[in-house]
Design a protein around this motif. Structure first.
Motif, PDB file in Angstrom:
ATOM      1  N   THR A   1       0.834  -1.199   0.000  1.00  0.00           N
ATOM      2  CA  THR A   1       0.000   0.000   0.000  1.00  0.00           C
ATOM      3  C   THR A   1       0.873   1.255   0.000  1.00  0.00           C
ATOM      4  O   THR A   1       2.082   1.196   0.253  1.00  0.00           O
ATOM      5  CB  THR A   1      -0.916   0.023   1.230  1.00  0.00           C
ATOM      6  N   TYR A   2       0.233   2.374  -0.269  1.00  0.00           N
ATOM      7  CA  TYR A   2       0.948   3.646  -0.300  1.00  0.00           C
ATOM      8  C   TYR A   2       0.095   4.702   0.398  1.00  0.00           C
ATOM      9  O   TYR A   2      -1.099   4.499   0.646  1.00  0.00           O
ATOM     10  CB  TYR A   2       1.241   4.067  -1.745  1.00  0.00           C
ATOM     11  N   LYS A   3       0.706   5.836   0.707  1.00  0.00           N
ATOM     12  CA  LYS A   3       0.009   6.929   1.379  1.00  0.00           C
ATOM     13  C   LYS A   3      -0.429   7.956   0.339  1.00  0.00           C
ATOM     14  O   LYS A   3       0.405   8.578  -0.314  1.00  0.00           O
ATOM     15  CB  LYS A   3       0.920   7.574   2.420  1.00  0.00           C
ATOM     16  N   SER A   4      -1.732   8.123   0.210  1.00  0.00           N
ATOM     17  CA  SER A   4      -2.253   9.007  -0.832  1.00  0.00           C
ATOM     18  C   SER A   4      -1.793  10.453  -0.651  1.00  0.00           C
ATOM     19  O   SER A   4      -1.707  11.206  -1.627  1.00  0.00           O
ATOM     20  CB  SER A   4      -3.781   8.944  -0.864  1.00  0.00           C
ATOM     21  N   ALA A   5      -1.470  10.844   0.581  1.00  0.00           N
ATOM     22  CA  ALA A   5      -1.030  12.218   0.828  1.00  0.00           C
ATOM     23  C   ALA A   5       0.299  12.523   0.148  1.00  0.00           C
ATOM     24  O   ALA A   5       0.646  13.692  -0.049  1.00  0.00           O
ATOM     25  CB  ALA A   5      -0.910  12.465   2.332  1.00  0.00           C
ATOM     26  N   LEU A   6       1.044  11.478  -0.219  1.00  0.00           N
ATOM     27  CA  LEU A   6       2.361  11.675  -0.827  1.00  0.00           C
ATOM     28  C   LEU A   6       2.326  11.571  -2.348  1.00  0.00           C
ATOM     29  O   LEU A   6       3.371  11.627  -2.998  1.00  0.00           O
ATOM     30  CB  LEU A   6       3.350  10.651  -0.258  1.00  0.00           C
ATOM     31  N   LEU A   7       1.132  11.436  -2.919  1.00  0.00           N
ATOM     32  CA  LEU A   7       1.006  11.415  -4.374  1.00  0.00           C
ATOM     33  C   LEU A   7       1.376  12.775  -4.956  1.00  0.00           C
ATOM     34  O   LEU A   7       1.069  13.819  -4.377  1.00  0.00           O
ATOM     35  CB  LEU A   7      -0.427  11.065  -4.776  1.00  0.00           C
ATOM     36  N   GLY A   8       2.048  12.750  -6.086  1.00  0.00           N
ATOM     37  CA  GLY A   8       2.444  13.987  -6.740  1.00  0.00           C
ATOM     38  C   GLY A   8       3.782  14.526  -6.288  1.00  0.00           C
ATOM     39  O   GLY A   8       4.311  15.462  -6.893  1.00  0.00           O
ATOM     40  N   GLN A   9       4.350  13.940  -5.236  1.00  0.00           N
ATOM     41  CA  GLN A   9       5.668  14.362  -4.790  1.00  0.00           C
ATOM     42  C   GLN A   9       6.743  13.634  -5.593  1.00  0.00           C
ATOM     43  O   GLN A   9       6.486  12.583  -6.190  1.00  0.00           O
ATOM     44  CB  GLN A   9       5.823  14.084  -3.297  1.00  0.00           C
ATOM     45  N   PRO A  10       7.962  14.183  -5.651  1.00  0.00           N
ATOM     46  CA  PRO A  10       9.022  13.554  -6.454  1.00  0.00           C
ATOM     47  C   PRO A  10       9.267  12.108  -6.038  1.00  0.00           C
ATOM     48  O   PRO A  10       9.295  11.784  -4.848  1.00  0.00           O
ATOM     49  CB  PRO A  10      10.241  14.436  -6.163  1.00  0.00           C
ATOM     50  N   GLY A  11       9.427  11.251  -7.019  1.00  0.00           N
ATOM     51  CA  GLY A  11       9.663   9.841  -6.762  1.00  0.00           C
ATOM     52  C   GLY A  11       9.239   9.013  -7.960  1.00  0.00           C
ATOM     53  O   GLY A  11       8.904   9.551  -9.022  1.00  0.00           O
ATOM     54  N   PRO A  12       9.237   7.698  -7.831  1.00  0.00           N
ATOM     55  CA  PRO A  12       8.805   6.839  -8.939  1.00  0.00           C
ATOM     56  C   PRO A  12       7.308   6.986  -9.191  1.00  0.00           C
ATOM     57  O   PRO A  12       6.566   7.475  -8.328  1.00  0.00           O
ATOM     58  CB  PRO A  12       9.151   5.432  -8.437  1.00  0.00           C
ATOM     59  N   VAL A  13       6.868   6.568 -10.365  1.00  0.00           N
ATOM     60  CA  VAL A  13       5.430   6.596 -10.646  1.00  0.00           C
ATOM     61  C   VAL A  13       4.790   5.356 -10.033  1.00  0.00           C
ATOM     62  O   VAL A  13       5.413   4.292  -9.945  1.00  0.00           O
ATOM     63  CB  VAL A  13       5.146   6.650 -12.159  1.00  0.00           C
ATOM     64  N   LEU A  14       3.557   5.500  -9.589  1.00  0.00           N
ATOM     65  CA  LEU A  14       2.834   4.359  -9.030  1.00  0.00           C
ATOM     66  C   LEU A  14       2.290   3.491 -10.156  1.00  0.00           C
ATOM     67  O   LEU A  14       1.653   3.989 -11.090  1.00  0.00           O
ATOM     68  CB  LEU A  14       1.675   4.836  -8.157  1.00  0.00           C
ATOM     69  N   LEU A  15       2.528   2.192 -10.063  1.00  0.00           N
ATOM     70  CA  LEU A  15       2.077   1.248 -11.080  1.00  0.00           C
ATOM     71  C   LEU A  15       0.902   0.443 -10.533  1.00  0.00           C
ATOM     72  O   LEU A  15       1.035  -0.715 -10.150  1.00  0.00           O
ATOM     73  CB  LEU A  15       3.226   0.331 -11.504  1.00  0.00           C
ATOM     74  N   GLY A  16      -0.260   1.090 -10.488  1.00  0.00           N
ATOM     75  CA  GLY A  16      -1.479   0.426 -10.052  1.00  0.00           C
ATOM     76  C   GLY A  16      -2.266  -0.105 -11.233  1.00  0.00           C
ATOM     77  O   GLY A  16      -1.786  -0.150 -12.370  1.00  0.00           O
ATOM     78  N   LEU A  17      -3.515  -0.487 -10.974  1.00  0.00           N
ATOM     79  CA  LEU A  17      -4.349  -1.059 -12.030  1.00  0.00           C
ATOM     80  C   LEU A  17      -4.554  -0.083 -13.186  1.00  0.00           C
ATOM     81  O   LEU A  17      -4.678  -0.493 -14.340  1.00  0.00           O
ATOM     82  CB  LEU A  17      -5.712  -1.468 -11.455  1.00  0.00           C
ATOM     83  N   GLY A  18      -4.585   1.212 -12.881  1.00  0.00           N
ATOM     84  CA  GLY A  18      -4.837   2.205 -13.914  1.00  0.00           C
ATOM     85  C   GLY A  18      -3.718   2.367 -14.914  1.00  0.00           C
ATOM     86  O   GLY A  18      -3.887   3.057 -15.926  1.00  0.00           O
ATOM     87  N   THR A  19      -2.562   1.748 -14.660  1.00  0.00           N
ATOM     88  CA  THR A  19      -1.439   1.851 -15.600  1.00  0.00           C
ATOM     89  C   THR A  19      -1.340   0.634 -16.515  1.00  0.00           C
ATOM     90  O   THR A  19      -0.385   0.511 -17.281  1.00  0.00           O
ATOM     91  CB  THR A  19      -0.108   2.024 -14.850  1.00  0.00           C
ATOM     92  N   ILE A  20      -2.323  -0.266 -16.417  1.00  0.00           N
ATOM     93  CA  ILE A  20      -2.362  -1.443 -17.288  1.00  0.00           C
ATOM     94  C   ILE A  20      -3.608  -1.345 -18.159  1.00  0.00           C
ATOM     95  O   ILE A  20      -4.709  -1.123 -17.658  1.00  0.00           O
ATOM     96  CB  ILE A  20      -2.402  -2.753 -16.479  1.00  0.00           C
TER      97      ILE A  20
END
Length: 399
Positions: free
Chosen positions: A18-37
């Motif tokens: 899992t990940y913390k949604s509050a940290l979305l959009g901050q510098p780092g790798p892209v999240l590879l969830g279901l929406g990226t497939i």
């Protein structure tokens, strides 16, 4: 006799967290969830978001590596077992709780061969037939590992190379379409600076409609030749041009459906659950109740309204209500004022952007034809006696 390989003998999997949604959009790798497939497999780059939280090496997926979904939240199971490859030159990604990385542990296959095997219809049907669950579909790891496929041969490797070339062309087309869409948005951003909110509302300048669903338990309503759109048809698009729908209705179904048959060129905006996904109907289309459909009373202003609506999605979200899921009431939308500029500027904008969208729609249609060719050829990979000539003939003229 064709030599076969068991998937569990050549790969291991690393599950995400899992990940913390509050940290979305901050510098780092892209999240590879279901929406990226993409549905049925393939990398989807139109909604990537970076993540600034904890991302240890074991959760990272680098360009050229594979990851997959072993779950799906829809009954169609289009994403169940679906695989994607982070493209060369693409961003490093981080797995989520919904995805797993596939790591090769044997030299019996290479990444490209495995990727295309897991894109075949035979593999997709295998995943559906082994699905568990009702609301959320799952693919047990043991069943995933038990999938068997033909070992690589020279004809199959030739076919993989050809499929890769076909996908490269589709990817190049997608890049060209994104550039054209960005150009159209830039033209609107420039033109709208000289626009003002007038006393006119959407209902004053456009015909605004909605839709409905025929009863699903009446067989005679379904499987006809009338396009019937749902929000899923629109959110699955790589570009905002809807040419076909996943379900079709008959004339009887249309008569029992609270939807007009909207003409090609109609603006379809999702208004329920997902608010503000857009498509331009490429064929006459009926819609379900999850849409607001807009047609300018003066046809030459259609593209202006399309971009005006796209630019105001955040505002539309602020007017949404609903206990179960957010919905933008059609009546509220109708009463919203519209930004307008001079007739001359809007006409000039429509001519310019209309040409841009026409080019993007043409390229998108070409990619759809290439994808259809690819999907017709893919089953050959699982064939017991595929030949080089078969592979070349199947793709002749497509590249």
């Amino acid at each position: 006799m064709t030599e076969t390989i068991r998937l569990g003998d050549v790969v291991t999997v690393e599950r995400g967290t899992t990940y913390k949604s509050a940290l979305l959009g901050q510098p780092g790798p892209v999240l590879l969830g279901l929406g990226t497939i993409q549905r049925h497999g393939g990398f989807r780059s139109d909604s990537l978001r970076t993540y600034g939280g904890e991302s240890p090496e074991k959760l990272l997926v680098r360009p050229g590596q594979l990851y997959a979904s072993l779950k799906d939240v829809t009954q169609t199971a289009d994403l169940l077992g679906a695989v994607a490859m982070v493209p060369a030159g693409g961003p490093t990604g981080r797995l989520t709780q919904d995805t797993v990385r596939l790591d090769l542990k044997s030299s019996a296959v290479d990444v490209e061969y495995l990727y295309w095997i897991l894109r075949t219809q035979q593999y997709r049907e295998y995943c559906r037939s082994h699905a568990t669950g009702t609301t959320t579909m799952g693919l047990p790891r043991d069943d995933f590992f038990a999938f068997e496929f033909p070992a690589p041969t020279t004809p199959r490797r030739v076919l993989v190379d050809l499929l890769g070339a076909l996908d490269d062309k589709i990817a190049a087309n997608a890049k060209a379409v994104r550039l054209l869409l960005d150009l159209a948005d830039a033209h609107f951003a420039s033109a709208v600076r000289k626009a003002n909110f007038e006393h006119l509302t959407f209902k004053d300048v456009a015909d605004v409609g909605g839709g409905g669903t025929p009863r699903t338990n009446i067989e005679e309503y379904w499987g006809g030749d009338i396009a019937w759109a749902t929000p899923t048809d629109v959110t699955a698009l790589a570009a905002p041009y809807l040419k076909r729908t996943s379900r079709m209705i008959t004339g009887e179904g249309f008569s029992a459906c609270a939807s007009a048959l909207y003409p090609a060129g109609s603006i379809l905006m999702t208004s329920r659950a997902t608010i503000g996904a857009f498509a331009i109907a490429q064929v006459p289309t009926a819609v379900n109740q999850g849409f607001i459909v807009v047609n300018a009373k003066e046809a030459r202003h259609q593209w202006w309204l399309f971009h005006e609506m796209k630019s105001r999605v955040q505002e539309f979200l602020s007017f949404a209500n609903g206990a179960t899921f957010p919905e933008l009431p059609r009546g509220r939308f109708k009463d919203l004022k519209v930004r307008l500029t001079s007739q001359e500027r809007m006409d000039s904008f429509g001519d310019l952007v209309g040409t841009t969208h026409a080019a993007a729609a043409t390229i998108t249609a070409e990619s759809e034809r290439l994808a259809a060719t690819r999907d017709e050829v893919l089953p050959l990979l699982m064939s017991s006696n595929v030949r080089v000539r078969d592979a070349v003939n199947s793709l002749e003229g497509a590249l």
